[in-house]
Design a protein around this motif. Structure first.
Motif, PDB file in Angstrom:
ATOM      1  N   ASN A 279       0.825  -1.214   0.000  1.00 24.35           N
ATOM      2  CA  ASN A 279       0.000   0.000   0.000  1.00 24.35           C
ATOM      3  C   ASN A 279       0.858   1.262   0.000  1.00 24.35           C
ATOM      4  OD1 ASN A 279      -2.443  -1.322  -0.087  1.00 24.35           O
ATOM      5  ND2 ASN A 279      -2.725  -1.325   2.148  1.00 24.35           N
ATOM      6  N   ILE A 280       2.015   1.174   0.688  1.00 16.97           N
ATOM      7  CA  ILE A 280       2.905   2.340   0.709  1.00 16.97           C
ATOM      8  C   ILE A 280       3.487   2.558  -0.690  1.00 16.97           C
ATOM      9  CG2 ILE A 280       5.147   3.148   1.558  1.00 16.97           C
ATOM     10  CD1 ILE A 280       4.344   1.970   4.308  1.00 16.97           C
ATOM     11  N   ILE A 281       3.849   1.466  -1.346  1.00 20.35           N
ATOM     12  CA  ILE A 281       4.386   1.593  -2.704  1.00 20.35           C
ATOM     13  C   ILE A 281       3.309   2.140  -3.647  1.00 20.35           C
ATOM     14  CG2 ILE A 281       5.303   0.306  -4.701  1.00 20.35           C
ATOM     15  CD1 ILE A 281       6.538  -1.668  -2.643  1.00 20.35           C
ATOM     16  N   GLY A 282       2.055   1.708  -3.399  1.00 20.25           N
ATOM     17  CA  GLY A 282       0.952   2.126  -4.270  1.00 20.25           C
ATOM     18  C   GLY A 282       0.431   3.522  -3.965  1.00 20.25           C
ATOM     19  N   GLY A 283       0.990   4.149  -2.926  1.00 20.53           N
ATOM     20  CA  GLY A 283       0.534   5.505  -2.610  1.00 20.53           C
ATOM     21  C   GLY A 283      -0.816   5.535  -1.929  1.00 20.53           C
ATOM     22  N   LEU A 284      -1.250   4.384  -1.406  1.00 24.02           N
ATOM     23  CA  LEU A 284      -2.542   4.319  -0.739  1.00 24.02           C
ATOM     24  C   LEU A 284      -2.358   4.591   0.754  1.00 24.02           C
ATOM     25  CD1 LEU A 284      -5.285   3.672  -1.973  1.00 24.02           C
ATOM     26  CD2 LEU A 284      -4.955   1.286  -1.372  1.00 24.02           C
ATOM     27  N   ASP A 285      -1.158   4.354   1.210  1.00 25.71           N
ATOM     28  CA  ASP A 285      -0.829   4.530   2.619  1.00 25.71           C
ATOM     29  C   ASP A 285       0.461   5.352   2.679  1.00 25.71           C
ATOM     30  OD1 ASP A 285      -1.173   4.243   5.294  1.00 25.71           O
ATOM     31  OD2 ASP A 285      -1.171   2.036   5.283  1.00 25.71           O
ATOM     32  N   ARG A 286       0.630   6.057   3.768  1.00 28.95           N
ATOM     33  CA  ARG A 286       1.829   6.887   3.894  1.00 28.95           C
ATOM     34  C   ARG A 286       2.762   6.285   4.932  1.00 28.95           C
ATOM     35  NH1 ARG A 286       1.406  12.158   2.216  1.00 28.95           N
ATOM     36  NH2 ARG A 286      -0.617  12.728   1.340  1.00 28.95           N
TER      37      ARG A 286
ATOM     38  N   THR B 152       5.449   6.189   7.971  1.00 32.65           N
ATOM     39  CA  THR B 152       5.695   7.054   9.122  1.00 32.65           C
ATOM     40  C   THR B 152       7.083   7.665   9.014  1.00 32.65           C
ATOM     41  OG1 THR B 152       4.399   5.447  10.366  1.00 32.65           O
ATOM     42  CG2 THR B 152       5.512   7.136  11.639  1.00 32.65           C
ATOM     43  N   GLY B 153       8.020   6.882   8.463  1.00 34.72           N
ATOM     44  CA  GLY B 153       9.384   7.390   8.301  1.00 34.72           C
ATOM     45  C   GLY B 153      10.017   6.797   7.059  1.00 34.72           C
ATOM     46  N   GLY B 154      11.138   7.342   6.669  1.00 33.26           N
ATOM     47  CA  GLY B 154      11.839   6.844   5.495  1.00 33.26           C
ATOM     48  C   GLY B 154      11.355   7.512   4.235  1.00 33.26           C
ATOM     49  N   SER B 155      11.932   7.128   3.108  1.00 33.77           N
ATOM     50  CA  SER B 155      11.519   7.742   1.850  1.00 33.77           C
ATOM     51  C   SER B 155      11.123   6.681   0.844  1.00 33.77           C
ATOM     52  CB  SER B 155      12.638   8.615   1.283  1.00 33.77           C
ATOM     53  OG  SER B 155      13.677   7.789   0.792  1.00 33.77           O
ATOM     54  N   VAL B 156      10.149   7.025   0.044  1.00 33.12           N
ATOM     55  CA  VAL B 156       9.659   6.126  -0.997  1.00 33.12           C
ATOM     56  C   VAL B 156       9.767   6.876  -2.310  1.00 33.12           C
ATOM     57  CG1 VAL B 156       7.743   4.684  -1.773  1.00 33.12           C
ATOM     58  CG2 VAL B 156       7.995   5.196   0.662  1.00 33.12           C
ATOM     59  N   MET B 157      10.759   6.543  -3.118  1.00 32.28           N
ATOM     60  CA  MET B 157      10.914   7.192  -4.414  1.00 32.28           C
ATOM     61  C   MET B 157      10.314   6.292  -5.490  1.00 32.28           C
ATOM     62  SD  MET B 157      12.538   9.996  -3.668  1.00 32.28           S
ATOM     63  CE  MET B 157      13.050  10.581  -5.272  1.00 32.28           C
ATOM     64  N   VAL B 158       9.342   6.833  -6.192  1.00 34.70           N
ATOM     65  CA  VAL B 158       8.784   6.102  -7.318  1.00 34.70           C
ATOM     66  C   VAL B 158       8.818   7.030  -8.520  1.00 34.70           C
ATOM     67  CG1 VAL B 158       6.812   4.837  -8.247  1.00 34.70           C
ATOM     68  CG2 VAL B 158       7.275   4.764  -5.804  1.00 34.70           C
ATOM     69  N   ASP B 159       9.502   6.595  -9.567  1.00 34.31           N
ATOM     70  CA  ASP B 159       9.587   7.422 -10.774  1.00 34.31           C
ATOM     71  C   ASP B 159      10.067   8.840 -10.479  1.00 34.31           C
ATOM     72  OD1 ASP B 159       9.232   6.128 -13.100  1.00 34.31           O
ATOM     73  OD2 ASP B 159       7.136   6.758 -13.422  1.00 34.31           O
ATOM     74  N   GLY B 160      10.934   8.958  -9.483  1.00 35.32           N
ATOM     75  CA  GLY B 160      11.468  10.277  -9.167  1.00 35.32           C
ATOM     76  C   GLY B 160      10.646  11.080  -8.187  1.00 35.32           C
ATOM     77  N   ASN B 161       9.468  10.576  -7.798  1.00 35.12           N
ATOM     78  CA  ASN B 161       8.654  11.301  -6.802  1.00 35.12           C
ATOM     79  C   ASN B 161       8.861  10.703  -5.421  1.00 35.12           C
ATOM     80  OD1 ASN B 161       7.200  12.850  -8.791  1.00 35.12           O
ATOM     81  ND2 ASN B 161       6.104  10.946  -9.268  1.00 35.12           N
ATOM     82  N   ASP B 162       9.016  11.572  -4.406  1.00 32.79           N
ATOM     83  CA  ASP B 162       9.058  11.068  -3.043  1.00 32.79           C
ATOM     84  C   ASP B 162       7.640  11.041  -2.495  1.00 32.79           C
ATOM     85  OD1 ASP B 162       9.471  10.336  -0.472  1.00 32.79           O
ATOM     86  OD2 ASP B 162      11.026  11.844  -0.052  1.00 32.79           O
ATOM     87  N   LEU B 163       7.079   9.822  -2.464  1.00 31.40           N
ATOM     88  CA  LEU B 163       5.668   9.688  -2.068  1.00 31.40           C
ATOM     89  C   LEU B 163       5.405  10.189  -0.662  1.00 31.40           C
ATOM     90  CD1 LEU B 163       4.593   6.207  -3.478  1.00 31.40           C
ATOM     91  CD2 LEU B 163       4.670   8.420  -4.613  1.00 31.40           C
ATOM     92  N   SER B 164       6.429  10.071   0.206  1.00 26.17           N
ATOM     93  CA  SER B 164       6.192  10.455   1.597  1.00 26.17           C
ATOM     94  C   SER B 164       5.985  11.960   1.722  1.00 26.17           C
ATOM     95  CB  SER B 164       7.368  10.008   2.478  1.00 26.17           C
ATOM     96  OG  SER B 164       8.547  10.670   2.064  1.00 26.17           O
ATOM     97  N   LYS B 165       6.347  12.685   0.671  1.00 24.55           N
ATOM     98  CA  LYS B 165       6.211  14.139   0.759  1.00 24.55           C
ATOM     99  C   LYS B 165       5.045  14.691  -0.068  1.00 24.55           C
ATOM    100  CE  LYS B 165      10.841  15.482   2.109  1.00 24.55           C
ATOM    101  NZ  LYS B 165      11.692  14.269   1.921  1.00 24.55           N
ATOM    102  N   LEU B 166       4.381  13.826  -0.835  1.00 25.58           N
ATOM    103  CA  LEU B 166       3.301  14.327  -1.713  1.00 25.58           C
ATOM    104  C   LEU B 166       2.040  14.643  -0.919  1.00 25.58           C
ATOM    105  CD1 LEU B 166       3.505  12.056  -4.896  1.00 25.58           C
ATOM    106  CD2 LEU B 166       4.437  14.337  -4.540  1.00 25.58           C
TER     107      LEU B 166
ATOM    108  N   LEU C 148      -0.717  12.760  -4.655  1.00 34.28           N
ATOM    109  CA  LEU C 148      -0.679  11.333  -4.382  1.00 34.28           C
ATOM    110  C   LEU C 148      -1.836  10.623  -5.085  1.00 34.28           C
ATOM    111  CD1 LEU C 148       1.220   9.555  -2.719  1.00 34.28           C
ATOM    112  CD2 LEU C 148      -0.412   9.681  -0.826  1.00 34.28           C
ATOM    113  N   SER C 149      -2.997  11.270  -5.100  1.00 35.98           N
ATOM    114  CA  SER C 149      -4.164  10.701  -5.793  1.00 35.98           C
ATOM    115  C   SER C 149      -3.873  10.616  -7.285  1.00 35.98           C
ATOM    116  CB  SER C 149      -5.404  11.567  -5.560  1.00 35.98           C
ATOM    117  OG  SER C 149      -5.696  11.633  -4.190  1.00 35.98           O
ATOM    118  N   ASP C 150      -3.279  11.685  -7.817  1.00 32.44           N
ATOM    119  CA  ASP C 150      -2.950  11.684  -9.246  1.00 32.44           C
ATOM    120  C   ASP C 150      -1.918  10.592  -9.548  1.00 32.44           C
ATOM    121  OD1 ASP C 150      -4.667  13.741  -9.386  1.00 32.44           O
ATOM    122  OD2 ASP C 150      -3.174  15.311  -9.759  1.00 32.44           O
ATOM    123  N   TYR C 151      -0.986  10.378  -8.607  1.00 33.42           N
ATOM    124  CA  TYR C 151       0.024   9.327  -8.779  1.00 33.42           C
ATOM    125  C   TYR C 151      -0.644   7.960  -8.861  1.00 33.42           C
ATOM    126  CZ  TYR C 151       3.252   5.778  -7.028  1.00 33.42           C
ATOM    127  OH  TYR C 151       3.958   4.614  -6.846  1.00 33.42           O
TER     128      TYR C 151
END
Lengths: 476, 223
Positions: free
Chosen positions: B52-59, B61-75, B80-83
């Motif tokens: 779910n964290i990879i899918g952008g459905l869940d955020r 708590t710590g760390g960074s998730v880079m997908v295609d150059g976007n840091d999901l934890s900061k969106l 995030l919905s658009d992602y």
């Protein structure tokens, strides 16, 4: 998400649960209907009363009556013949004419004792005969012929179009001009055209030996008049739809008391007579109008803005009734304003209850659709999209309620207008289809309920938007 | 091959009363474009939370998730919905189709949020349903379809916006083995066309077909 998608999705969700949506909308309909009716009544009444007064410069007029407490339009009652009112005599009128701002006075009187208007075989009920100075203060809109003038005397009259219609001259008023109609009077009519000698003889032969409680029915009298004009029944200022107008001089004659009987000086006559004394009968004519005064006066002032002050001055100085149209309108409207406030309050309460209903429905709906919301979020719906979707849904419920409410309100005016027309006709007011629903009212009510729906949807929509997508997806 | 997904020290903690639960406990992971990764683990291991964290459905708590150059934890939610809308296709164990809507309407749902016009939506949804072998079931409602067919509809829905990552959480969990195999074959075919595929499963037969298995236990990746 595009606007059209919001609407179609919201519509689909509403129609999906038909019963619940219908019940929710029903509550809004009740509120919207009562608010619609409230606004219709208040504004139609306002318009109607204004129309009634606005004709022929009524705002420049002060209506004066012997009674101290009068309403505009009801002031032209019976002549003053009791002791507790100040009579509108010529002496008083002369004083009124000298008041500041007064530029003219029309004296009015209503000869009574008439009950029928006959033409050929047609017999119509005669409601009122009116007479007033033909000095231009009271104008009538003539549909055919001419109005009464100052040079007219006995035997000349005008009738209103309602009467002309009743006599079978609808759309052919011109044909009635110059025709002779009969005014049927009750037996005790003693004015001009009556037969005082015959009446006296009739009473002696028929009524002499009657016991108590028995009425002596005198034969009725008919006096004839020539129709010189047909007045527009809807354009009348000071009288109602079914009216016969006669010249003031004739009216004076009609109100006369022509009495044939023993002279009032019979005591003197018999003083020096031995034995039974039979004084000779003489004809006595009493000018009742001069004695009792006019039934009402229309005082014309130089400017409409002075009307209220002149009315107040007249009331204070002469202790008689005086009403200006503007004050009268305000008084009459205050009644409608109270009705409006009550209906508006009921409607308001109904709308608040309806709003709570919308909130309830939406919260329920969100609970049921939690998983669906989760799916929408998973496939990319923003919070704002979810929020807007539910707000739209609530607004549509409100709008549907508003539209139905206005339609029902409109239906009620369609039912109400004929009833009101009938009532007004019964009260001799020639006005029709008073209740009307202006387009701004329609728009206001629908927009209002839509906004109420929207506001009611805000909280549930927020709740839906804030759902955690992961939890929503696993909601059972 | 560049890494399309790059997780660094990702944690996710839940507060249950006074206790804190580390559902994901410091996972670092990189997945390359076109990979087929199976995430396995017992229930409660944190594998679904990870997906779910990879899918952008869940955020996280710590760390960074880079997908295609976007840091999901900061969106923010909007981005995030658009992602999720543009990059991710989700396939769930319980299908999560809307029962009142036809297969076609279900598939158009992501396209609605992508602001695609009605006509183009229908065209694309039809294509996707044809691609999963349901070209003749467009007007059917989920209740008129078998379990396998329903999951195909769900896959078509995931494909609608042409995602580069498909995340399937126990996609065969509600299916018999024959239908399950068909679904896995379908997903593998999509993977061969270049879509990065992440399957969460506890079925080792499925996991073995993946190019890589990530085993999660107590919120950590087992080396």
């Amino acid at each position: 998400m595009r606007l059209v998608d919001y609407i179609s999705l919201a519509l689909r969700n509403i129609t999906r649960r038909k019963l619940r949506s219908a019940l929710t909308i029903f509550a809004i309909v009740i509120g919207a209907t009562s608010v619609t009716i409230m606004l219709t009544i208040v504004f139609s009444a306002k318009g109607f009363i204004n129309d009634q007064f606005e004709q022929n410069g009524t705002f420049q007029q002060v209506q004066v009556s012997p009674q101290t407490d009068i309403n505009w339009g009801n002031g032209s009652g019976q002549n003053c013949n009791s002791s507790d009112c100040v009579k509108l005599t010529q002496a008083l009128i002369n004083k009124l004419a000298k008041l500041p701002h007064v530029i003219g006075i029309a004296r009015q009187t209503q000869p009574y004792n008439f009950d029928g208007l006959f033409y050929g075989s047609k017999k119509l009920k005669l409601n009122q005969v009116v007479a007033y100075d033909a000095n231009g203060i009271i104008d009538n809109h003539m549909l055919a012929g001419r109005d009464i003038t100052q040079s007219d005397g006995n035997g000349v009259l005008t009738i209103t179009s309602d009467y002309a219609d009743g006599l079978g001259f609808k759309n052919n008023y011109q044909a009635l001009i110059g025709k002779t109609v009969k005014l049927h009077t009750q037996g005790y009519y003693s004015g001009v055209g009556s037969d005082p000698v015959g009446r006296q003889q009739y009473m002696q032969t028929h009524c002499q030996n009657m016991g108590p409680g028995q009425n002596c029915e005198l034969p009725s009298v008919q006096i004839t008049g020539k129709v010189v004009g047909i007045a527009d029944a809807n354009g009348l200022t000071n009288s109602s739809g079914y009216t016969v107008r006669v010249p003031l001089s004739w009216a004076r004659g009609m109100e006369e008391n022509q009495d044939y009987g023993p002279a009032r000086t019979s005591g003197d006559y018999c003083r020096n007579m031995p034995g039974p004394c039979m004084p000779p009968n003489v004809l006595t004519v009493t000018d009742e109008l001069a004695l009792n005064g006019y039934s009402s006066l229309i005082v014309k002032v130089d400017n409409a803005t002075n009307a209220a002050a002149v009315a107040q001055n007249i009331r204070g100085t002469f202790k008689i009734g005086a009403a200006d149209a503007e004050t009268a309108i305000k008084q009459q409207l205050s009644v409608f304003n109270i009705v409006g406030i009550i209906l508006g309050g009921l409607g308001g309460i109904a709308l608040i209850v309806a709003a709570v209903g919308v909130i309830n429905t939406m919260v329920m709906s969100i609970l049921e659709r939690t998983r669906e919301i989760g799916v929408m979020r998973a496939v990319g719906a923003r919070r704002s999209a979810i929020s807007r979707l539910f707000t739209f849904e609530a607004s549509l419920l409100g709008m549907a309620g508003g539209i139905l409410g206005v339609l029902i309100g409109y239906g009620l005016t369609l039912i109400g207008n004929p009833i009101l027309n009938h009532q007004l006709k019964g009260n001799n007011i020639g006005s029709s289809n008073i209740l009307s629903l202006p387009i701004w009212l329609v728009i206001t009510v629908i927009a209002g309920t839509t906004v109420i729906g929207m506001l009611a949807g805000l909280y549930p929509a927020r709740k839906a938007a804030k759902l955690d997508p992961v939890e929503a997806l696993h909601y059972e | 091959m560049p890494a399309i997904i790059e997780l660094r020290d990702v944690t996710k903690t839940y507060k249950l009363g006074d206790e804190t639960l580390n559902a994901v406990d410091g996972i670092s992971l990189s997945i390359q474009t076109g990979d087929f990764v199976a995430i396995t683990g017992a229930s409660g291991s944190g594998k679904t939370t990870l997906a779910n964290i990879i899918g952008g459905l869940d955020r996280p708590t710590g760390g960074s998730v880079m997908v295609d150059g976007n840091d999901l934890s900061k969106l923010r939610d909007r981005k995030l919905s658009d992602y999720r809308n543009q990059h991710i296709g989700f396939v769930f164990q319980s299908f999560n189709l809307q029962g009142t809507q036809t297969a076609l309407e279900n598939v158009t749902l992501p396209l609605v949020f992508a602001r695609v016009k009605s006509k183009a939506r229908k065209q694309r949804a039809t294509e996707c349903l044809q691609a999963v072998g349901l070209g003749d079931r467009l007007k059917h409602k989920p209740s008129q379809l078998s379990g396998g067919q329903r999951q195909r509809v769900a896959i078509a829905r995931a494909l609608a916006v042409k995602p580069n990552i498909i995340i399937a959480d126990e996609p065969t969990g509600n299916l018999d083995s024959q239908h399950g195999d068909e679904i896995i074959k379908l997903l593998r075919d999509l993977n061969k066309q270049g879509i990065t595929l992440i399957i969460i499963t506890h079925d080792m037969n499925i996991a073995r077909q993946a190019g890589r298995i990530v085993q999660v236990r107590d919120g950590k990746v087992r080396a």
